[in-house]
Scaffold this active site. Structure first.
Site: not given
Lengths: 384, 241
Positions: A143, A276, A311
């Site tokens: 990620c 994040h 996400h």
């Protein structure tokens, strides 16, 4: 090539475009974020009855073209927004799972182009569509893929290897990925709630971004838009667990401190943080630990956009850098959608409302499986 | 910028081990060896058996390279970076994982297998095993030289990201129908690159990257990783004699 001194980077971002469920442009995304909207809703792309959640942030009209991965749709909608760039621009794509939707079709005996499944399977398509003559590589770092792609693009310009780099990042909501996060019990049953005390998991999303990086001097000569400057970057592994972060945030802290060092800036000069903020219990705790070690009790705005667009995995860093540049330009941090009851350490920093601030530098961070953490320091551009 | 190659480790169809064992490390088509924990690690590592094939391959080559450079033993974490090239990545694991999803509409999806469906996961395993806290990521190139991993490692050293790095490749090889047979051979090959070698005895030679990104080992141009390994091992043999 010599060892570079700190604080000497001059890498401009001259173009930034996005594709998200809020449309094919950054402005629509920005307005949706400010309005506190969320694209997280019931999934209709595949059967979800067997999973622990049934929602994600997905693009309504995303379709497969011929036998190709749905990533090609994202690429077409992304590249159509980009302005001209030097033909010898070096291309870096970033993705976690590339055209994994085609592996699903192949394993289910449906026709699909197999090459799209490979990690670098989309490189040639982007390269061809843009008519570029430079080299191209793909970066996979879970990620943090696109954050590291932006860092490496900036590094290659700063080192003098090239004058322009296009970073293109994308990932899809697929059954492959959805089933995996479900099996890890990582999905929230309802929309994710970053930095909220009652958070219970992440919501997946899909999207894409492209950012054109250029040597500042060349960009100035060519009268390019100056959306912002990448001042510094850092990446570090917390060497603790492959699917869980180090709770003390040691890896993220190391990445941020390296980015500040490369930028030649002090933590006090950071005016806002695009975190994040996945909404998973351990990620958000780790981030708050790391950020509070670095910034202490300063009341700087910290926000996550994952409550709005989910996400987006390998695309998250690119989309968030584009949003971060807009945040600096507007001097306003978007609200963290889904946040209401602050986790310890998030009080007076994370907000469910837009927050104004004053300052030129923004930190954006991403972390991922395999223990990777990455950080970028962005500076406000000169053109509004 | 000049840096030094201090370790080589590889697992190929022809050889497995450290560069100083005078291995050939030819990246040619052929069956890769079955790797046991004892082949690559001196001490117990219960998790090794449970890793997917791709991770076992890459992790073993990294272990050999660090051992060759005298960096396999550690007490405090070290900011050593890892940049690895691949064509197929963890495709073999992806297939195996998705085959657990298809029956029962995903109810039997394997969380353990899913964790290894990212091409960079074995770098995380290496980071945990050897205390490596530098940046780690996987790249895929449009060319077959696979030299970008070393360019990135050297650029990272020059940019101050780390002062030591592993650069190399890991691939299980041709996987029909996803790739062409000539695209890449199976095997893993890693190099340890240090800005200032901690032990002069371990230096194979110097590696330089010029402004065009061309790589040179002891002044000779390098066209791919296999050639670089051959040059390094020849330089070592010369030192020995």
């Amino acid at each position: 090539m010599e060892i570079r001194k700190t604080g000497t980077i001059n890498v401009w971002v001259t173009d930034a475009v996005t594709v998200t469920p809020f449309g094919d442009n950054l402005n629509d995304l920005w307005l949706a974020l400010l309005a506190g909207k969320s694209a997280i809703r019931p999934l209709q792309r595949f059967a979800v009855e067997g999973y622990h959640a049934g929602i994600a942030s997905w693009i309504e009209d995303l379709v497969k073209i011929d036998n190709r991965s749905m990533c090609h749709f994202l690429i077409e909608h992304l590249l159509g927004q980009l302005g001209p760039m030097p033909a010898n621009t070096l291309l870096i794509t970033a993705t976690t799972k590339s055209g994994i939707d085609n592996l699903e079709r192949i394993r289910r005996c449906a026709p699909a182009a197999p090459a799209d499944v490979l990690p670098g399977g989309l490189l040639e398509e982007v390269h061809r569509q843009l008519g570029l003559t430079g080299e191209c590589i793909n970066i996979s770092a879970a990620c943090a893929s696109s954050t590291i792609a932006l860092a490496q693009g900036a590094e290659l310009i700063a080192s003098g290897y090239t004058n322009s780099v296009l970073v293109c990042c994308m990932d899809l909501v697929t059954e492959f990925v959805f089933s995996g996060f479900s099996s890890l019990l990582a999905l929230a049953a309802g929309p994710c709630r970053p930095f909220d005390r009652d958070r219970n998991g992440l919501s997946l999303g899909e999207g894409a971004a492209a950012l054109l990086l250029m040597n500042g001097e060349l960009a100035r000569q060519e009268s390019r838009s100056h959306l912002g400057t990448i001042l510094g970057w850092g990446a570090a592994n917390d060497a603790t667990h492959i699917t869980a972060p180090a709770r003390d945030g040691c890896g993220l802290r190391q990445a941020v401190l390296k980015a500040l060092d490369i930028a030649g800036r002090h933590a006090d000069e950071i005016a806002a943080v695009c975190a994040h903020g996945t909404g998973s219990v351990y990620n958000d705790l780790m981030e708050l630990n790391a950020l509070n070690q670095i910034f202490g009790n300063r009341r700087l705005p910290i926000f996550s956009i994952k409550g709005s667009i989910g996400h987006t995995l390998g695309a998250a860093g690119g989309i968030e850098a584009a949003v971060g540049l807009r945040t600096l330009s507007e001097q306003m941090a978007p609200p963290t959608v889904g946040f209401s009851n602050p986790e310890i350490g998030a009080e007076n920093k994370v907000s469910f409302q837009p927050s104004t601030f004053s300052g030129d530098c923004l930190l954006t961070t991403n972390s991922g499986f395999g223990g990777i953490n990455a950080a970028l320091i962005l500076e406000k551009g000169s053109l509004q | 910028m000049k840096a030094f190659i201090t370790g080589i480790g590889g697992v190929t169809a022809t050889d497995m081990g450290c560069g100083r064992d005078n291995k050939r490390f030819e990246l040619k088509a052929g069956k890769l060896p079955n790797i046991s924990r004892r082949d690559a690690f001196d001490t117990p590592y219960p998790k090794f058996r449970r890793l997917d094939k791709y991770s076992r391959l890459g992790l073993s080559a990294i272990a050999f390279a660090l051992k060759d450079a005298g960096l396999d033993r550690w007490t405090d974490p070290r900011p050593i970076g890892i940049i690895a090239s691949t064509v197929h990545g963890c495709l073999d694991t992806d297939i195996n994982y998705y085959d657990t999803v298809i029956p029962e509409d995903g109810c039997l999806a394997s969380p353990n297998m899913f964790a290894y469906t990212l091409s960079n996961i074995y770098l995380g395993e290496a980071a945990i095993r050897f205390g490596l806290t530098g940046a780690g990521y996987v790249i895929s190139e449009s060319t077959q030289s696979e030299l970008w991993c070393l360019r990135m490692a050297l650029t990272g050293i020059a940019g101050g990201q780390f002062d030591k790095a592993l650069g190399g490749r890991c691939d299980l090889g041709h996987c029909p129908p996803y790739s062409e047979p000539e695209r890449t051979a199976g095997g893993a090959l890693f190099f340890v690159i240090e800005q200032k070698p901690s032990n002069a005895c371990t230096v194979y030679g110097n590696v330089v990257i010029d402004s065009r990104g061309e790589l040179f080992f002891n002044g000779t141009g390098v066209k791919d990783l296999e050639t670089l390994a051959r040059h390094c091992i020849a330089a070592h043999s010369k030192q020995e004699s």
